[in-house]
Motif scaffolding. Sequence first.
Motif, PDB file in Angstrom:
ATOM      1  N   TYR A 131      -9.135  -3.809   0.900  1.00 41.53           N
ATOM      2  CA  TYR A 131      -8.686  -5.202   0.799  1.00 41.53           C
ATOM      3  C   TYR A 131      -8.816  -5.739  -0.621  1.00 41.53           C
ATOM      4  N   GLY A 132      -9.029  -4.846  -1.578  1.00 43.35           N
ATOM      5  CA  GLY A 132      -8.981  -5.248  -2.976  1.00 43.35           C
ATOM      6  C   GLY A 132     -10.311  -5.540  -3.638  1.00 43.35           C
ATOM      7  N   ASN A 133     -11.433  -5.384  -2.927  1.00 47.95           N
ATOM      8  CA  ASN A 133     -12.734  -5.587  -3.561  1.00 47.95           C
ATOM      9  C   ASN A 133     -13.101  -4.327  -4.340  1.00 47.95           C
ATOM     10  N   PRO A 190     -15.674   4.154   0.704  1.00 49.86           N
ATOM     11  CA  PRO A 190     -14.675   5.228   0.595  1.00 49.86           C
ATOM     12  C   PRO A 190     -14.112   5.701   1.928  1.00 49.86           C
ATOM     13  N   ASN A 191     -14.907   5.674   2.980  1.00 48.12           N
ATOM     14  CA  ASN A 191     -14.447   6.207   4.263  1.00 48.12           C
ATOM     15  C   ASN A 191     -13.485   5.261   4.979  1.00 48.12           C
ATOM     16  N   ILE A 192     -13.806   3.978   4.963  1.00 49.34           N
ATOM     17  CA  ILE A 192     -12.878   3.003   5.545  1.00 49.34           C
ATOM     18  C   ILE A 192     -11.601   2.957   4.720  1.00 49.34           C
ATOM     19  N   ASP A 193     -11.729   3.069   3.412  1.00 48.89           N
ATOM     20  CA  ASP A 193     -10.550   3.071   2.536  1.00 48.89           C
ATOM     21  C   ASP A 193      -9.657   4.281   2.841  1.00 48.89           C
ATOM     22  N   ALA A 194     -10.284   5.431   3.103  1.00 45.59           N
ATOM     23  CA  ALA A 194      -9.505   6.636   3.425  1.00 45.59           C
ATOM     24  C   ALA A 194      -8.780   6.458   4.762  1.00 45.59           C
ATOM     25  N   LEU A 195      -9.458   5.865   5.740  1.00 45.27           N
ATOM     26  CA  LEU A 195      -8.814   5.582   7.020  1.00 45.27           C
ATOM     27  C   LEU A 195      -7.640   4.631   6.827  1.00 45.27           C
ATOM     28  N   ALA A 196      -7.826   3.641   5.956  1.00 47.93           N
ATOM     29  CA  ALA A 196      -6.784   2.637   5.720  1.00 47.93           C
ATOM     30  C   ALA A 196      -5.525   3.246   5.116  1.00 47.93           C
ATOM     31  N   LYS A 197      -5.677   4.313   4.340  1.00 52.18           N
ATOM     32  CA  LYS A 197      -4.523   4.908   3.669  1.00 52.18           C
ATOM     33  C   LYS A 197      -3.490   5.448   4.654  1.00 52.18           C
ATOM     34  N   VAL A 224      -2.743  -1.714   7.657  1.00 52.70           N
ATOM     35  CA  VAL A 224      -3.777  -2.620   7.150  1.00 52.70           C
ATOM     36  C   VAL A 224      -3.209  -4.030   7.182  1.00 52.70           C
ATOM     37  N   MET A 225      -3.688  -4.826   8.118  1.00 52.83           N
ATOM     38  CA  MET A 225      -3.235  -6.209   8.246  1.00 52.83           C
ATOM     39  C   MET A 225      -4.029  -7.069   7.261  1.00 52.83           C
ATOM     40  N   LEU A 226      -3.341  -7.615   6.289  1.00 56.74           N
ATOM     41  CA  LEU A 226      -4.011  -8.304   5.188  1.00 56.74           C
ATOM     42  C   LEU A 226      -4.290  -9.774   5.472  1.00 56.74           C
ATOM     43  N   LYS A 254       0.484   1.550   5.827  1.00 55.05           N
ATOM     44  CA  LYS A 254       1.215   0.410   5.275  1.00 55.05           C
ATOM     45  C   LYS A 254       0.265  -0.768   5.115  1.00 55.05           C
ATOM     46  N   ARG A 255       0.520  -1.569   4.110  1.00 54.57           N
ATOM     47  CA  ARG A 255      -0.225  -2.802   3.882  1.00 54.57           C
ATOM     48  C   ARG A 255       0.707  -3.955   4.249  1.00 54.57           C
ATOM     49  N   ILE A 256       0.294  -4.736   5.244  1.00 55.81           N
ATOM     50  CA  ILE A 256       1.205  -5.698   5.855  1.00 55.81           C
ATOM     51  C   ILE A 256       0.710  -7.123   5.641  1.00 55.81           C
TER      52      ILE A 256
END
Length: 524
Positions: A48-50, A56-63, A67-69, A384-386
Amino acid sequence: MRILLLIFSFSLLFISCNQKNKTQESSTQKPNIIFLSIDDLRTDLGAYGNKEIKTPNIDALAKTSMVMLNTHSQAAVCAPSRASALLGYRPDSTKVWHLGDKFREINPDAVTMPQYFNKAGYYTVNIGKIFHNYMPDSISWDEPDLKPYPYNTKEYSKRDAETYYYKPASLKDQKEKREILLEKRKGKVVYGDGWNRGPAIEDANVPDSLFYDAMQTKLALETIDRIKDEKEPFFMGLGLYRPHLPFVAPKKYWDLYPVGSVSPAANPKLPKNAPVMSANANYELRAYTNPYKIGRPEDESLPESYADSLKRGYYASVSFIDACVGKLVAGLKERGLYENTVIVLWGDHGWKLGDHNGWGKMTNFYIDTHVPLIIKGAKQQEGKRIEALSELVDVFPTLCDLTGVDKADYFQGTSLTPVFKNPELEWKDAVFTQFRRRPRISKDGKEYMGYSMQTKQYHYIEWYHWDNIKKEKGDFAATELYDHYVDANETVNVSGDVDKVEIVKSLSKQLAKGWKGALPKSVL
């Protein structure tokens, strides 16, 4: 000999057909579901940009996920937020407005999300906090409220999972504070048996494996091993407790955030012109042991050094939870289950880390209602980042669509699958939150209900007096308006500005129409 060959041929044909049937069954079986709730998780994640936090693990899942922004909870406190998400309708329909409201007593015939999916053929298992701590709602699950040993024994039955410390000094302080509380409340029922006392922060130099959430993650994988080969797909509710107070995490995660390494709150004061009922009282943090007096948001700020320690403790707790998420995902992959599992990772509400001079949730401010929502579909390869506005009440119908389960006609959320396919699709005009301000918390001692609406540009709130006996709103009390195009951190309430009169009128009409008036045209 010819008879033997004939028998052998029929045997091969039977085996071949049987294997084909099994393949067809496995290919048509509904995907498994991991419903991963993380308590008090705000959108402070790398995804989410922080850039300061280590996830790293949540970020990898998000890729490889959606990702509902711009997702908002229906209420910025555990019980009503979770009740709304898990029943599929909003607080004024669930009648769950605050922590003590027990949804099953209020709605005895309600069908919860796990019950709904159970009726659709899922085997349902609960580990950790899915509903509120002391209301696991056993009838919702085939296997309710599983706990790791020894926390599943009678000795621990009344305790909340966030109440465990590891340092001798912390344990001593907790015991002393609990004894004082029990003496003071003699003869009365005490929440969590009085164990929610002790230091607000702790950096125990012990292995991850001793911490409750790590033990829950291990139990989740052990449970999956036990049920993964059953005919039914599984729905597992896994509720991780950190980063809920107290901020207790292994020292190695604290070491990721040296003193002064995290930025202070961008908006450390209450908004100018904020009405009296808008702020919470910081009472949650006040219940723990702190080296300084914890005042109300209207009072002086905490010393910078302690505010820094609290924020680092929150970040350390999130990084610890991130490690748990990593182990869960790795475990699913090792078992060959990751591809055919839908994962929903969500926070039940935000949390102020000095924002608006507050510590905790329980307001209608954006920082409290904005939550992370990450959804990985079965066999999903592309993330996708939505930007589309969304709400936690949307998760239930979305899960139905992702698993091929029919949606109920009473759902008050909207499936997000159309914006998964086309993030540019015209979507909701607004999303809705509300919060009941109790008399003992409100600075003026009165009771209110605040109705909040977030559009792309504006955050608009109307406060009304509230009668909690009749369960109905009374006279209008106050308005808040924040223009996020020029004031994203909500530093000034501009609802009283002369040039905002027409905007306030327009937004008030839109708020009155409610969620039905904000539905995307594509689903009407």
